[in-house]
Scaffold this motif. Structure first.
Motif, short mmCIF file in Angstrom:
data_model
loop_
_atom_site.label_atom_id
_atom_site.label_comp_id
_atom_site.label_asym_id
_atom_site.label_seq_id
_atom_site.Cartn_x
_atom_site.Cartn_y
_atom_site.Cartn_z
N ALA A 1 0.75 -1.22 0.00
CA ALA A 1 0.00 0.00 0.00
C ALA A 1 0.78 1.27 0.00
N SER B 1 4.74 2.75 1.08
CA SER B 1 4.43 1.37 0.76
C SER B 1 4.23 0.55 2.00
N TYR C 1 -5.47 2.43 1.99
CA TYR C 1 -4.94 1.94 0.72
C TYR C 1 -5.20 2.99 -0.37
N ASP D 1 -2.67 0.70 -5.23
CA ASP D 1 -2.24 -0.41 -4.36
C ASP D 1 -3.22 -1.57 -4.46
#
Length: 458
Positions: A29, A35, A355, A359
């Motif tokens: 994500a 991330s 998110y 993603d």
């Protein structure tokens, strides 16, 4: 949950295999965070305005830049460079070697025209690609605004303080919360509490229900039901409470609203579900027969809500909710690669999450490519009445063993599976240090309803 988990959940392969009682969603994500590791901060919301300011400044600079310089810079990195046309000598004639001056002149003119045409084509491509990129960015930003817009800056910041990076092996946990409140109701508690473990590299997802009436201690509020955590402190408190109960860090947050989910089910063309037992819902007037069948949105919603006409009450309802999420995941992954982004866009209407849409699409494509094994289970629990209040007690030893299997990527319901040493010796997994039900629970289970009473489905 206030209308919040009722405001917009989650998320998604051909080759999907089911294991355990049932199962279901959701990958790597970024969203407002990096991330699946960097904490959420309200500073992320200023990015667009800063970029817009830089863009306006750049445009102003361009207007002050000499035309020739702009022409050069506009083609840097394209593989093309602007070329000057042949310059005439004074008097309008050009001087070439006498032997082939005419041939060279013609070649030079053709070469010049060819370069001009190439430059025109290159310029057109740059404009088209730039326009498409802007349109795509606006499109994605619009979807992100939908799935991330259910939380304000303060809530995102508080939530970010509770979310943790993914593990070193790439796996991570997702807290899934939701409401099945009807329109007009102002539910402030999360009627749905689930924990998902996502392992993109191995293509494994575990979906674990925690009964909404689980007896728990919430700091500053004493003994409560676990679904009250959201009412007291919003998403961040809900994540903190679930994380402590399961003994694992949580990396992502997802809210699901089942009322809106029914529209997504209809857009998907229905979902395939093996209904465990026949029932008639006196609230919706819908009846379902046991067995494999395709449910439309209204039927899926009735299935997700029913607890009075089923054998195990709330435990049966939690099972149904997992099965619906499972079925949606399977339907999404059955779509072609080109259809998945649009399907995720549809799901965005019933989900609030940290998110980003990219993603989620990336996660779906990863599982579609690798294949997906989905496990499903519920925290081993039993009904309990204390001081006239109905609670759900936790079977501590069974819960700890289950969480150790989950963390190891094993089927959570396979009690014969050998738990690897790292998980077997991890005392935090499933520790439930904030649970408030009696430590001695064997005798209490004798006449109680338990999670083992749900109708099993192969």
């Amino acid at each position: 949950m206030a209308n919040r988990p009722g405001k917009h959940s989650a998320p998604l392969n051909s080759g999907t295999s089911r294991r355990g009682a049932h199962s279901a969603p959701l990958g790597s994500a970024q969203g407002r965070r990096g991330s699946h590791s960097a904490p959420v901060t309200s500073a992320g919301r200023s990015t667009r305005s800063a970029q817009a300011a830089r863009s306006r400044s750049a445009q102003a600079d361009v207007s002050r830049t000499p035309r020739a310089a702009r022409a050069r810079s506009s083609f840097e990195g394209t593989g093309f460079a602007p070329t000057a046309s042949p310059v005439s000598a004074a008097g309008g004639s050009q001087s070439f070697a006498a032997t082939d001056s005419l041939a060279r002149a013609k070649a030079a003119r053709k070469k010049s025209r060819g370069k001009k045409i190439a430059l025109g084509i290159a310029a057109a491509l740059v404009v088209i690609l730039a326009g498409a990129g802007t349109a795509l960015a606006l499109y994605l930003n619009g979807i992100n605004a939908t799935i991330q817009g259910g939380l304000d800056d303060a809530e995102f910041k508080e939530l970010g303080e509770q979310l943790a990076p993914a593990k070193a092996d790439g796996s991570y946990y997702v807290g899934i919360f939701g409401s099945d409140a009807r329109k007009g109701e102002t539910a402030s508690r999360s009627d749905v509490t689930m924990l998902a473990r996502i392992d993109p590299d191995k293509g494994v997802v575990d979906l674990i229900s925690v009964p909404r009436d689980t007896m728990i201690n919430i700091e500053g509020h004493g003994t409560q039901k676990i679904n009250a955590a959201y009412a007291f402190g919003g998403p961040s408190e809900a994540v903190k409470t679930l994380s402590t109960f399961a003994g694992v860090p949580i990396t992502h947050y997802v809210e699901v609203h089942f009322e809106e989910l029914k529209d997504v089910v209809n857009e998907l063309g229905g979902i395939q579900v093996n209904v465990p037992e026949s029932f008639y819902s006196d609230t919706s007037g819908i009846s379902l027969e046991a067995g494999e069948q395709t449910l439309d949105g209204d039927q899926a919603l009735a299935f997700a809500r029913e607890r009075h006409a089923t054998r195990a009450g709330d435990f049966s309802r939690a099972q149904a909710q997992r099965m619906i999420i499972e079925a949606i995941v399977e339907k999404v992954l059955s779509k072609s690669i080109t259809e998945i982004p649009g399907t995720v866009e549809s799901l965005a209407r019933c989900v609030t999450t940290d998110y980003s849409v990219t993603d989620l699409v990336s996660l779906a494509l990863t599982f579609k490519d690798k294949g997906l094994t989905m496990y499903s289970a519920a925290c081993p629990s039993y009904t309990l009445n204390q001081d006239g209040i109905s609670y759900v007690g936790t079977q501590y030893a069974e819960w700890q063993d289950m969480m150790r299997r989950v963390d190891a990527g094993l089927d959570p319901t396979d009690t014969s599976a050998e738990i690897p040493e790292p998980q077997a010796s991890d005392t935090e997994l499933g520790a439930a240090t904030n649970a408030a039900s009696p430590a001695e629970y064997r005798d209490l289970m004798a006449d109680a309803l338990t999670t083992d009473d749900v109708v099993d489905v192969e």
